[in-house]
Design a protein around this motif. Structure first.
Motif, PDB file in Angstrom:
ATOM      1  N   VAL A  75      28.114  -5.520  39.893  1.00 53.24           N
ATOM      2  CA  VAL A  75      27.830  -6.838  40.464  1.00 53.24           C
ATOM      3  C   VAL A  75      26.625  -6.777  41.402  1.00 53.24           C
ATOM      4  N   LEU A  76      26.470  -5.681  42.136  1.00 56.43           N
ATOM      5  CA  LEU A  76      25.313  -5.549  43.021  1.00 56.43           C
ATOM      6  C   LEU A  76      24.016  -5.458  42.223  1.00 56.43           C
TER       7      LEU A  76
ATOM      8  N   TYR B 244      23.371  -9.111  40.522  1.00 54.01           N
ATOM      9  CA  TYR B 244      23.359 -10.291  41.396  1.00 54.01           C
ATOM     10  C   TYR B 244      22.020 -11.021  41.362  1.00 54.01           C
ATOM     11  N   GLU B 245      20.913 -10.277  41.506  1.00 60.83           N
ATOM     12  CA  GLU B 245      19.595 -10.915  41.567  1.00 60.83           C
ATOM     13  C   GLU B 245      19.238 -11.612  40.262  1.00 60.83           C
TER      14      GLU B 245
ATOM     15  N   LYS C 226      22.085 -14.877  40.127  1.00 61.61           N
ATOM     16  CA  LYS C 226      22.040 -15.772  41.286  1.00 61.61           C
ATOM     17  C   LYS C 226      23.242 -16.718  41.347  1.00 61.61           C
TER      18      LYS C 226
ATOM     19  N   ILE D 249      31.243 -16.181  44.213  1.00 62.78           N
ATOM     20  CA  ILE D 249      31.726 -14.983  43.523  1.00 62.78           C
ATOM     21  C   ILE D 249      33.229 -14.848  43.737  1.00 62.78           C
TER      22      ILE D 249
ATOM     23  N   LEU E 108      26.855  -8.143  49.864  1.00 62.17           N
ATOM     24  CA  LEU E 108      26.390  -9.407  49.283  1.00 62.17           C
ATOM     25  C   LEU E 108      26.041 -10.423  50.360  1.00 62.17           C
TER      26      LEU E 108
ATOM     27  N   LYS F 215      22.523 -10.670  51.803  1.00 64.27           N
ATOM     28  CA  LYS F 215      21.441 -11.190  50.968  1.00 64.27           C
ATOM     29  C   LYS F 215      20.904 -12.500  51.553  1.00 64.27           C
TER      30      LYS F 215
END
Length: 255
Positions: A39-40, A43-44, A47, A51, A69, A72
């Motif tokens: 997931v990390l 993530y980018e 978007k 979650i 998270l 961010k």
């Protein structure tokens, strides 16, 4: 649509949650992950707005994943979805939106989704108003530098400083008392308001009050050498004078 990312190392749990979420018209599933590292990493790319995060993942602790998270820019909202209720305190310390316990029920998930939508609509409204405030303030400064903007309910008004009797800071909000009797909310701090006003007419007399000297009707002695100002409004409002502002006020009013 609100973009949701599902994180759980058990495919059946993701499948069940996916089914329940997609029943709601305001949500779309933008991705799924089976572990914390995954997931990390994704993530980018996806978007997500929100979650749904299991706590006991096979590779990383879900609470630690949430902490990462939330660092961010514009972090996602977190909903913990787990079989263990012992993490609830940690979850809410991280400002999680909700805490779903397995096995999921349709009613419980629906309630969580409705809560998210309610907060989402409020967030969009606040962002819209913030953008409107900035735009109108910019136009006012360009076209009419001697004007201010302030909220009356959901209407953004352009007013003249001469209409203001006094301004009062209450917590994080600043309220303007107008000659007309209206009470408007100024979109800024008391110091920002003071910087916009004529210092010969508007004086800071207390950390929470800024007054229009033209509307001071009386300087009334108070306890232990302090004073209060009686304002010329419909309520004969009494404004306290802070000790640090007294000398300057004496010089201004000559008493």
């Amino acid at each position: 649509m609100i973009r949701a990312l599902l994180v759980d190392d058990e495919p059946p749990a993701r499948e069940e949650l996916r089914f329940l979420i997609t029943q709601h018209k305001d949500f779309v599933i933008c991705g799924e992950a089976g572990g914390g590292v995954e997931v990390l990493e994704m993530y980018e790319m996806v978007k997500p707005d929100v979650i749904f995060l299991d706590i006991q993942l096979w590779d990383l602790d879900g609470v630690e994943v949430a902490r990462l998270l939330l660092k961010k820019p514009n972090p996602p909202w977190i909903i913990f979805a787990t079989a263990y209720d012992s993490y609830a305190v940690q979850a809410f310390e991280l400002n999680a939106i909700d805490y779903l316990l397995k096995p999921f029920t349709e009613e419980r998930v629906a309630a969580t989704l409705d809560r998210i939508v309610e907060r989402w609509n409020l967030k969009e409204k606040e962002e819209k108003y913030s953008s409107l405030e900035k735009l109108v303030q910019q136009l006012v400064l360009q076209q009419r530098p001697n004007r201010l903007v302030a909220w009356k309910g959901e209407r953004l008004l352009v007013i003249s400083p001469e209409e203001i009797i006094y301004a009062e800071a209450q917590g994080h909000q600043v309220w303007l008392q107008r000659v007309s009797g209206d009470r408007l909310k100024f979109p800024g701090t008391l110091q920002e308001l003071q910087n916009r006003l004529d210092p010969q007419r508007f004086r800071r007399v207390h950390r929470s009050f800024l007054v229009n000297i033209d509307f001071v009707s009386e300087v009334a002695p108070y306890f232990h050498g302090s004073y209060r100002l009686l304002m010329r409004d419909n309520y004969r409002t009494e404004v306290p004078v802070g000790r640090t502002y007294l000398k300057e006020l004496r010089e201004t009013l000559g008493f």
